[in-house]
Design a protein around this motif. Structure first.
Motif, PDB file in Angstrom:
ATOM      1  N   VAL A   1       0.842  -1.203   0.000  1.00  0.00           N
ATOM      2  CA  VAL A   1       0.000   0.000   0.000  1.00  0.00           C
ATOM      3  C   VAL A   1       0.868   1.240   0.000  1.00  0.00           C
ATOM      4  O   VAL A   1       0.599   2.219  -0.703  1.00  0.00           O
ATOM      5  N   GLY A   2       1.937   1.221   0.788  1.00  0.00           N
ATOM      6  CA  GLY A   2       2.837   2.360   0.910  1.00  0.00           C
ATOM      7  C   GLY A   2       3.494   2.340   2.270  1.00  0.00           C
ATOM      8  O   GLY A   2       3.442   1.334   2.981  1.00  0.00           O
TER       9      GLY A   2
ATOM     10  N   GLU B   1      -5.484  -0.248  -5.837  1.00  0.00           N
ATOM     11  CA  GLU B   1      -5.890  -1.251  -6.816  1.00  0.00           C
ATOM     12  C   GLU B   1      -5.178  -2.550  -6.461  1.00  0.00           C
ATOM     13  O   GLU B   1      -3.943  -2.593  -6.426  1.00  0.00           O
ATOM     14  N   ALA B   2      -5.939  -3.569  -6.178  1.00  0.00           N
ATOM     15  CA  ALA B   2      -5.369  -4.854  -5.790  1.00  0.00           C
ATOM     16  C   ALA B   2      -6.038  -5.926  -6.642  1.00  0.00           C
ATOM     17  O   ALA B   2      -7.157  -6.341  -6.360  1.00  0.00           O
ATOM     18  N   GLY B   3      -5.352  -6.320  -7.692  1.00  0.00           N
ATOM     19  CA  GLY B   3      -5.961  -7.245  -8.638  1.00  0.00           C
ATOM     20  C   GLY B   3      -7.175  -6.596  -9.267  1.00  0.00           C
ATOM     21  O   GLY B   3      -7.090  -5.487  -9.782  1.00  0.00           O
TER      22      GLY B   3
ATOM     23  N   ASN C   1     -13.807  -0.523  -1.413  1.00  0.00           N
ATOM     24  CA  ASN C   1     -13.981   0.912  -1.673  1.00  0.00           C
ATOM     25  C   ASN C   1     -15.404   1.242  -2.113  1.00  0.00           C
ATOM     26  O   ASN C   1     -15.828   2.383  -2.013  1.00  0.00           O
ATOM     27  N   ALA C   2     -16.130   0.259  -2.593  1.00  0.00           N
ATOM     28  CA  ALA C   2     -17.482   0.508  -3.107  1.00  0.00           C
ATOM     29  C   ALA C   2     -18.510   0.362  -1.995  1.00  0.00           C
ATOM     30  O   ALA C   2     -18.649  -0.715  -1.399  1.00  0.00           O
TER      31      ALA C   2
ATOM     32  N   ARG D   1      -3.310  -7.945   2.059  1.00  0.00           N
ATOM     33  CA  ARG D   1      -3.279  -9.347   1.661  1.00  0.00           C
ATOM     34  C   ARG D   1      -4.672  -9.768   1.220  1.00  0.00           C
ATOM     35  O   ARG D   1      -5.630  -9.677   1.978  1.00  0.00           O
ATOM     36  N   LEU D   2      -4.752 -10.227  -0.023  1.00  0.00           N
ATOM     37  CA  LEU D   2      -6.035 -10.674  -0.568  1.00  0.00           C
ATOM     38  C   LEU D   2      -5.978 -12.175  -0.848  1.00  0.00           C
ATOM     39  O   LEU D   2      -4.988 -12.658  -1.347  1.00  0.00           O
TER      40      LEU D   2
END
Ligand code: FES
Length: 102
Positions: free
Chosen positions: A6-7, A21-23, A41-42, A101-102
């Protein structure tokens, strides 16, 4: 399982959402004090971008920017109707790196 950087924790804005954006997912990451939270985010209501919502740090809530539903960052529940939840993601700090982690 996949990990995304993420940073830097030290560079994440306090009490403001960051879209990652993750995948094929867009994840909203929030830093409050020494904690980080990651949610979809949605907004489940009509799809607003929750990383643009107002964060109430004291209660760890993000307020949806469209219709002001309040989502709890620590367990993803809608406040006060906690039967509704949004998706949460595993996020952690490793040194100064924030890892999703996804
Ligand atoms: S889109 Fe979030 S409360 Fe309506």
């Amino acid at each position: 399982m996949q990990e995304y950087l993420v940073g830097k924790f030290s560079e994440l804005p306090e009490g403001k959402g960051v879209a990652v954006e993750a995948g094929r997912s867009t994840v909203a990451v929030f830093k409050i004090g020494s904690e980080v939270f990651a949610i979809s985010n949605a907004c489940p209501h009509k799809g607003a971008s929750l990383c643009e919502g107002e964060v109430v740090c004291e209660s760890k809530i993000v307020r949806c920017p469209w219709h002001h539903w309040n989502w709890r960052l620590d367990d993803g529940a809608l406040e006060p109707d906690t039967r509704q939840h949004l998706r949460q993601y595993n996020v952690f700090v490793d040194g100064d790196d924030v890892i999703l982690r996804l």
